[in-house]
Scaffold this active site. Structure first.
Site, PDB file in Angstrom:
ATOM      1  N   TYR A   1       0.845  -1.203   0.000  1.00 13.09           N
ATOM      2  CA  TYR A   1       0.000   0.000   0.000  1.00 13.09           C
ATOM      3  C   TYR A   1       0.872   1.241   0.000  1.00 13.09           C
ATOM      4  O   TYR A   1       2.058   1.219   0.346  1.00 13.09           O
ATOM      5  CB  TYR A   1      -0.944   0.013   1.209  1.00 13.09           C
ATOM      6  CG  TYR A   1      -0.258   0.129   2.546  1.00 13.09           C
ATOM      7  CD1 TYR A   1      -0.005   1.380   3.133  1.00 13.09           C
ATOM      8  CD2 TYR A   1       0.152  -1.006   3.244  1.00 13.09           C
ATOM      9  CE1 TYR A   1       0.636   1.483   4.358  1.00 13.09           C
ATOM     10  CE2 TYR A   1       0.781  -0.908   4.472  1.00 13.09           C
ATOM     11  CZ  TYR A   1       1.023   0.342   5.028  1.00 13.09           C
ATOM     12  OH  TYR A   1       1.657   0.443   6.239  1.00 13.09           O
ATOM     13  N   CYS A   2       0.253   2.353  -0.403  1.00 16.69           N
ATOM     14  CA  CYS A   2       0.909   3.658  -0.375  1.00 16.69           C
ATOM     15  C   CYS A   2      -0.177   4.724  -0.253  1.00 16.69           C
ATOM     16  O   CYS A   2      -1.346   4.400  -0.020  1.00 16.69           O
ATOM     17  CB  CYS A   2       1.790   3.878  -1.614  1.00 16.69           C
ATOM     18  SG  CYS A   2       0.906   3.735  -3.178  1.00 16.69           S
ATOM     19  N   THR A   3       0.165   5.966  -0.427  1.00 20.61           N
ATOM     20  CA  THR A   3      -0.771   7.064  -0.172  1.00 20.61           C
ATOM     21  C   THR A   3      -2.002   6.993  -1.068  1.00 20.61           C
ATOM     22  O   THR A   3      -3.138   6.975  -0.601  1.00 20.61           O
ATOM     23  CB  THR A   3      -0.074   8.417  -0.372  1.00 20.61           C
ATOM     24  OG1 THR A   3       1.094   8.464   0.426  1.00 20.61           O
ATOM     25  CG2 THR A   3      -1.002   9.570   0.002  1.00 20.61           C
TER      26      THR A   3
ATOM     27  N   ILE B   1      -4.281   4.554   0.696  1.00 23.14           N
ATOM     28  CA  ILE B   1      -4.773   4.829   2.044  1.00 23.14           C
ATOM     29  C   ILE B   1      -5.907   5.847   2.008  1.00 23.14           C
ATOM     30  O   ILE B   1      -6.866   5.764   2.783  1.00 23.14           O
ATOM     31  CB  ILE B   1      -3.626   5.344   2.934  1.00 23.14           C
ATOM     32  CG1 ILE B   1      -2.487   4.335   2.991  1.00 23.14           C
ATOM     33  CG2 ILE B   1      -4.123   5.652   4.343  1.00 23.14           C
ATOM     34  CD1 ILE B   1      -1.193   4.896   3.563  1.00 23.14           C
TER      35      ILE B   1
END
Length: 443
Positions: free
Chosen positions: A246-248, A276
């Site tokens: 996952y990332c921003t 996210i």
């Protein structure tokens, strides 16, 4: 030379678009020894008419798409984006490259549907089907998170340090909806008898204030470092095992997942569609316990959006619980750091070192008559101005041409490398025989 009335209007337009408030100092078009003149925008009928047309409620959002583009077409595409989006009063940062597009924008709330239509009718014929606008987690519209609109041509949308010939971006990882992501992660151990391999593909300072429970959080400073860490984590993992990352907002994982699948031969890499941010919006509307804890760091004026109420970081000055990031107000330092509201007020939004505090304090005292706020202005050849900060607070920022710091302000550097552990800066004041600046009033 512009006629006087047009010159005044141009000042007003520049000031409003730069998010200044109150009196506006005449910008120095040419060096002059004459004193600065101020225009009271609240007393001008012309200003009131202009201000009435300026949007006050923005939504911060993002979208991206990996799609092959010709390098010859990029300059014209850049100009098209600038011209078209400016008509919607949109501000933000867009990167384009032969890999595609990556956009982070603040859009007036009443123009969101116009932007969606533009994406569908103008961008999709060029780029293929786009993701929906990934709107921030805030419940209500607010101030814009960017000062202007910039479109920049880049070699890569996110720099990976690899030879592009060694991987295939068309080998897209699995994009799960927030609901599917939550269900898979929540039930993984029950179903498989072990924890999932869940990788945080962000930088260390991002995961310091928020992360998914059980995630591996590499201690890295760049996306290149994240790719190296990802490969190290997965080097002995069976190729048929699911990998979660996952990332921003999703773009880093889309690329990293494609690299892991096409270059390393993994069968299934999952990411949460919209990152996210998207998960945060979904969990906000669900009666479920969030698997993400804390705050999602963002690369805009907000420097973060709340997902849960947990505060996971510590103030780099005093050590109290803190998830509030800021840059040191001495712009020649510009250190990105966690700083609680009390220390921000006490140390004038600086990093707390005596050198930076004295620089900002002295300029603020010396130029107090100018800060109404006015800036940017030049005092003794140094740029100083007032920025609007978190929750409407005002921050005096002293520019880069003044007293320099020992580290280069534009380089990535960790707060602990400059400040040491929490409390060390406070001890430096004591060792120097100086009293700490007055603490903020509790009233």
């Amino acid at each position: 030379m512009l006629p006087r009335h047009l010159f005044s209007l141009s000042l007003i337009r520049h000031a409003v678009r730069s998010n200044y408030r109150g009196a506006i100092a005449t910008p120095a078009i040419k060096p002059s020894r004459r004193p600065l003149r101020a225009i009271d925008i609240h007393s001008s009928f012309l200003c009131k008419r202009f201000l009435a047309t300026v949007p006050s409620s923005y939504r911060t959002l993002a979208f991206y798409k990996f799609h092959d583009l010709s390098s010859d077409d990029l300059p014209a595409f850049r100009q098209q984006l600038l011209d078209d989006l400016s008509r919607f009063d949109i501000v933000g940062r867009i990167y384009i490259s032969t890999e595609g597009i990556n956009a982070q924008l603040s859009c007036p709330e009443h123009r969101i549907n116009d932007l969606r239509t533009y994406c569908q009718k103008t961008l999709e014929p060029k780029l293929g089907e786009l993701m929906d606008l990934n709107i921030g987690t805030e419940l209500e519209a607010g101030e814009r998170a960017f000062r202007a609109l910039h479109v920049r041509i880049r070699k890569q949308l996110v720099a990976d340090g690899l030879d592009p010939a060694t991987y295939d971006l068309k080998n897209r990882p699995s994009h799960l909806s927030p609901a599917e992501w939550h269900e898979k992660l929540a039930g993984y151990k029950t179903k498989h008898g072990k924890d999932p391999i869940l990788i945080d593909m962000r930088n260390h300072y991002e995961s310091e204030i928020g992360y998914f429970e059980g995630a591996i959080r590499p201690n890295v400073d760049t996306f290149r470092g994240s790719i190296d860490a990802m490969n190290e984590i997965c080097k002995n993992v069976p190729k048929d095992q699911e990998i979660f990352m996952y990332c921003t907002g999703g773009i880093r994982c889309t690329k990293a997942g494609a690299i892991l699948q096409s270059a390393s031969g993994f069968k299934t890499v999952h990411l949460v569609e919209g990152g996210i941010t998207s998960y945060g919006r979904w969990i906000r509307d669900q009666n479920k316990q969030s698997l993400f804890r804390g705050k999602n760091f963002t690369f805009d004026k907000r420097l973060g959006e709340d997902i849960t109420d947990e505060v996971l970081g510590k103030c780099h000055i005093c050590g109290s619980p803190c998830s509030r990031y800021q840059n040191c107000a001495h712009a020649s330092c510009n250190l990105l750091m966690l700083c609680c509201s009390n220390c921000a007020s006490q140390f004038l939004n600086t990093c707390g070192r005596m050198h930076c505090y004295d620089t900002v304090h002295d300029f603020k005292a010396k130029t107090s008559d100018y800060f109404k706020p006015d800036g940017p202005i030049m005092i003794d050849g140094v740029r100083a101005f007032v920025k609007q900060g978190e929750q409407g607070e005002e921050r005096v920022v002293v520019g880069k041409t003044g007293v320099q710091c020992e580290h280069q302000y534009h380089r990535r550097i960790r707060a602990t490398e400059v400040l040491g552990e929490p409390g060390d800066i406070l001890q430096e004041w004591t060792q120097a025989g100086r009293e700490l600046p007055p603490a903020p009033s509790s009233s």
